[in-house]
Design an enzyme around this catalytic site. Structure first.
Site, PDB file in Angstrom:
ATOM      1  N   SER A  35       0.872  -1.431   0.077  1.00 36.86           N
ATOM      2  CA  SER A  35      -0.146   0.089   0.009  1.00 36.86           C
ATOM      3  C   SER A  35       0.813   1.207  -0.021  1.00 36.86           C
ATOM      4  O   SER A  35       1.623   1.308   0.821  1.00 36.86           O
ATOM      5  CB  SER A  35      -0.741  -0.010   1.251  1.00 36.86           C
ATOM      6  OG  SER A  35      -1.105  -1.160   1.896  1.00 36.86           O
ATOM      7  N   HIS A  66      -7.032   2.644  -6.951  1.00 36.49           N
ATOM      8  CA  HIS A  66      -5.695   2.349  -7.028  1.00 36.49           C
ATOM      9  C   HIS A  66      -5.207   1.795  -8.403  1.00 36.49           C
ATOM     10  O   HIS A  66      -5.926   0.805  -8.846  1.00 36.49           O
ATOM     11  CB  HIS A  66      -5.244   1.702  -5.793  1.00 36.49           C
ATOM     12  CG  HIS A  66      -5.905   0.384  -5.486  1.00 36.49           C
ATOM     13  ND1 HIS A  66      -5.214  -0.883  -5.970  1.00 36.49           N
ATOM     14  CD2 HIS A  66      -7.122   0.097  -4.994  1.00 36.49           C
ATOM     15  CE1 HIS A  66      -6.225  -1.809  -5.665  1.00 36.49           C
ATOM     16  NE2 HIS A  66      -7.117  -1.275  -5.016  1.00 36.49           N
ATOM     17  N   HIS A  88      -5.578  -8.341  -1.384  1.00 35.31           N
ATOM     18  CA  HIS A  88      -5.718  -9.012  -0.152  1.00 35.31           C
ATOM     19  C   HIS A  88      -6.810 -10.126   0.583  1.00 35.31           C
ATOM     20  O   HIS A  88      -7.837  -9.818  -0.316  1.00 35.31           O
ATOM     21  CB  HIS A  88      -5.663  -7.542   0.778  1.00 35.31           C
ATOM     22  CG  HIS A  88      -4.592  -6.481   0.750  1.00 35.31           C
ATOM     23  ND1 HIS A  88      -4.771  -5.617  -0.184  1.00 35.31           N
ATOM     24  CD2 HIS A  88      -3.684  -6.552   1.273  1.00 35.31           C
ATOM     25  CE1 HIS A  88      -3.553  -4.845  -0.344  1.00 35.31           C
ATOM     26  NE2 HIS A  88      -2.743  -5.252   0.884  1.00 35.31           N
ATOM     27  N   TYR A  90      -8.466  -9.741   3.008  1.00 31.95           N
ATOM     28  CA  TYR A  90      -9.765  -9.129   3.882  1.00 31.95           C
ATOM     29  C   TYR A  90     -10.491  -8.593   2.532  1.00 31.95           C
ATOM     30  O   TYR A  90     -11.610  -8.172   2.924  1.00 31.95           O
ATOM     31  CB  TYR A  90      -9.181  -7.873   4.525  1.00 31.95           C
ATOM     32  CG  TYR A  90      -8.143  -6.873   3.843  1.00 31.95           C
ATOM     33  CD1 TYR A  90      -8.945  -5.862   3.144  1.00 31.95           C
ATOM     34  CD2 TYR A  90      -6.814  -6.861   4.059  1.00 31.95           C
ATOM     35  CE1 TYR A  90      -8.219  -4.852   2.583  1.00 31.95           C
ATOM     36  CE2 TYR A  90      -5.917  -5.833   3.642  1.00 31.95           C
ATOM     37  CZ  TYR A  90      -6.924  -4.848   2.804  1.00 31.95           C
ATOM     38  OH  TYR A  90      -6.044  -3.750   2.422  1.00 31.95           O
ATOM     39  N   GLU A  91     -10.001  -8.424   1.343  1.00 32.43           N
ATOM     40  CA  GLU A  91     -11.191  -7.892   0.291  1.00 32.43           C
ATOM     41  C   GLU A  91     -12.222  -9.006  -0.155  1.00 32.43           C
ATOM     42  O   GLU A  91     -12.994  -8.658  -0.874  1.00 32.43           O
ATOM     43  CB  GLU A  91     -10.154  -7.486  -0.926  1.00 32.43           C
ATOM     44  CG  GLU A  91      -9.209  -6.085  -0.735  1.00 32.43           C
ATOM     45  CD  GLU A  91      -8.449  -5.844  -1.790  1.00 32.43           C
ATOM     46  OE1 GLU A  91      -8.828  -5.295  -2.814  1.00 32.43           O
ATOM     47  OE2 GLU A  91      -7.445  -6.630  -2.007  1.00 32.43           O
ATOM     48  N   ALA A 118       2.948  -2.423   4.715  1.00 32.29           N
ATOM     49  CA  ALA A 118       2.999  -1.290   5.568  1.00 32.29           C
ATOM     50  C   ALA A 118       2.475  -2.350   6.924  1.00 32.29           C
ATOM     51  O   ALA A 118       1.589  -2.999   6.890  1.00 32.29           O
ATOM     52  CB  ALA A 118       1.987  -0.349   5.343  1.00 32.29           C
ATOM     53  N   MET A 221      -1.560  -7.179   7.224  1.00 31.89           N
ATOM     54  CA  MET A 221      -2.555  -7.804   6.597  1.00 31.89           C
ATOM     55  C   MET A 221      -2.254  -8.275   5.444  1.00 31.89           C
ATOM     56  O   MET A 221      -3.220  -8.845   4.306  1.00 31.89           O
ATOM     57  CB  MET A 221      -3.915  -7.174   6.382  1.00 31.89           C
ATOM     58  CG  MET A 221      -4.255  -6.270   7.595  1.00 31.89           C
ATOM     59  SD  MET A 221      -5.582  -5.168   7.378  1.00 31.89           S
ATOM     60  CE  MET A 221      -5.469  -4.541   8.979  1.00 31.89           C
ATOM     61  N   SER A 222      -0.928  -8.653   5.123  1.00 31.66           N
ATOM     62  CA  SER A 222      -0.546  -9.352   3.731  1.00 31.66           C
ATOM     63  C   SER A 222       0.567 -10.416   3.930  1.00 31.66           C
ATOM     64  O   SER A 222       1.027 -10.372   4.972  1.00 31.66           O
ATOM     65  CB  SER A 222      -0.300  -8.214   2.863  1.00 31.66           C
ATOM     66  OG  SER A 222       0.553  -7.407   2.953  1.00 31.66           O
ATOM     67  N   ASN A 245       2.667   2.902  12.109  1.00 30.91           N
ATOM     68  CA  ASN A 245       1.907   3.355  13.281  1.00 30.91           C
ATOM     69  C   ASN A 245       2.507   2.459  14.341  1.00 30.91           C
ATOM     70  O   ASN A 245       2.965   1.279  14.120  1.00 30.91           O
ATOM     71  CB  ASN A 245       0.631   3.204  13.060  1.00 30.91           C
ATOM     72  CG  ASN A 245      -0.072   1.921  12.546  1.00 30.91           C
ATOM     73  OD1 ASN A 245       0.435   1.318  11.442  1.00 30.91           O
ATOM     74  ND2 ASN A 245      -0.662   1.401  13.483  1.00 30.91           N
ATOM     75  N   HIS A 259      -6.353   4.246   9.017  1.00 32.69           N
ATOM     76  CA  HIS A 259      -5.468   4.140   7.898  1.00 32.69           C
ATOM     77  C   HIS A 259      -4.912   5.331   7.251  1.00 32.69           C
ATOM     78  O   HIS A 259      -3.875   5.284   6.452  1.00 32.69           O
ATOM     79  CB  HIS A 259      -6.607   3.609   6.762  1.00 32.69           C
ATOM     80  CG  HIS A 259      -6.213   3.187   5.567  1.00 32.69           C
ATOM     81  ND1 HIS A 259      -5.058   2.361   5.513  1.00 32.69           N
ATOM     82  CD2 HIS A 259      -6.442   3.641   4.280  1.00 32.69           C
ATOM     83  CE1 HIS A 259      -4.870   2.124   4.117  1.00 32.69           C
ATOM     84  NE2 HIS A 259      -5.651   3.184   3.333  1.00 32.69           N
TER      85      HIS A 259
HETATM   86 CL1  6GU Z   1      -1.628  -1.576  13.624  1.00 29.71          CL
HETATM   87  N1  6GU Z   1      -2.193  -3.788  12.088  1.00 29.71           N
HETATM   88  C1  6GU Z   1      -2.578  -4.415  10.964  1.00 29.71           C
HETATM   89  N2  6GU Z   1      -3.059  -5.820  11.051  1.00 29.71           N
HETATM   90  N3  6GU Z   1      -2.031  -4.030   9.780  1.00 29.71           N
HETATM   91  C2  6GU Z   1      -1.628  -2.989   9.755  1.00 29.71           C
HETATM   92  C3  6GU Z   1      -1.341  -2.142  10.890  1.00 29.71           C
HETATM   93  C4  6GU Z   1      -1.679  -2.589  11.970  1.00 29.71           C
HETATM   94  N4  6GU Z   1      -0.593  -0.793  10.453  1.00 29.71           N
HETATM   95  C5  6GU Z   1      -0.503  -0.977   9.151  1.00 29.71           C
HETATM   96  N5  6GU Z   1      -1.043  -1.944   8.615  1.00 29.71           N
END
Ligand code: 6GU
Length: 284
Positions: A35, A66, A88, A90-91, A118, A221-222, A245, A259
């Protein structure tokens, strides 16, 4: 493409053959851009671009916005193919779809896969903006029965029970560390374990505590499914996570994962990440 049950060897072969017939490029390296990290593909020279929707059998998203294309070209004099936009879990895609491009890369003759993503930082010594060289992963969906290799095994791709203890190539990781030092990135380079969760929710505080206890340094998530499929067919893998983050592990904290923060950090580091991958390629 969301719920497509599986693919045949001929599907992968047809996709690869179509691409080989439509470009002179013969990449040895494939790069999956996470991403906000798709700018890397723009750096390629002598580009050939294929929107996913034009490639036979290739999954594509119906969501506008995108980039979603395969970009062939040269970076640091090396022939590469970049995925600008990944799929992904989750999609709603199943893992055969998420990992479809990896087997196509294998059939194209690719030998090395570079993955970027990310991720949230779990390791308390990590800061937002750090780049983590992935040393290992925890494939949490795999624990829950979502492994992309579940189902009949096709020997043309690999063995039934592939080893994963050497998933991330040590030599490539060492080269990346050298590449980072040369660029003056030492202050924000980390190494650690990436944990994949299915998403799309960010983690609860209790979940973050669990992940820390399990030895994860970053969560996202990937990536894990693509790496599993790449190792199955013998590709060398290098991966890096941009820590976008900090996860919340304190009930008193006012911070909330979102996000927007992920995208802001990505913007701040996108040039550094591109520089790092370029310099790594130069050394390969
Ligand atoms: Cl905090 N969690 C997850 N699952 N994916 C992320 C994230 C956090 N920050 C970027 N991608």
């Amino acid at each position: 493409h969301l719920k497509r049950p599986s693919y045949t060897y001929e599907n992968y072969r047809e996709t690869a053959n179509w691409l080989l017939a439509h470009t002179q490029q013969r990449p040895k390296v494939a790069i999956i851009c996470g991403s906000g990290l798709g700018g890397l593909a723009d750096l390629l020279e002598n580009k050939t671009v294929f929107p996913y929707k034009d490639i036979p059998h290739f999954p594509h998203s119906t969501v506008e916005g995108h980039a979603s294309q395969l970009v062939f070209g040269d970076l640091q004099g090396k022939q590469c193919v970049c995925m600008q936009g990944r799929f992904h879990f989750y999609e709603g895609y199943n893992l055969a779809t998420v990992t479809y491009p990896v087997r196509v890369f294998f059939l194209l003759g690719v030998e090395t896969l570079i993955v970027t993503n990310a991720a949230g930082g779990l390791n308390p010594s990590f800061k937002v903006g750090d780049i983590m060289l992935i040393k290992d992963h925890i494939n949490m969906p795999g624990f829950a029965g979502q492994n992309p290799l579940c189902g009949p095994n096709d020997k043309r791709f690999g063995v039934r029970f592939p080893c994963m203890s050497d998933a991330y190539d040590k030599d490539l990781s060492r080269l990346a560390k050298e590449a980072a030092e040369e660029l003056g990135f030492s202050a924000f380079i980390q190494q650690g374990v990436y944990c994949m969760l299915a998403g799309p929710t960010f983690e609860t505080i209790a979940e973050c505590k669990v992940l820390k206890t399990l030895g994860a340094d970053a969560v996202g998530m990937s990536t894990a499914p693509e790496v599993v499929v790449a190792r199955h067919c013998g590709l060398r893998v290098f991966g890096l996570s941009l820590i976008t983050n900090e996860v919340v592990t304190d009930y008193e904290s006012q911070k909330k994962a979102n996000h927007e923060e992920v995208l802001e950090t990505t913007k701040m580091r996108t040039m550094d990440l591109q520089g790092l991958v370029s310099n790594l390629l130069a050394k390969m």
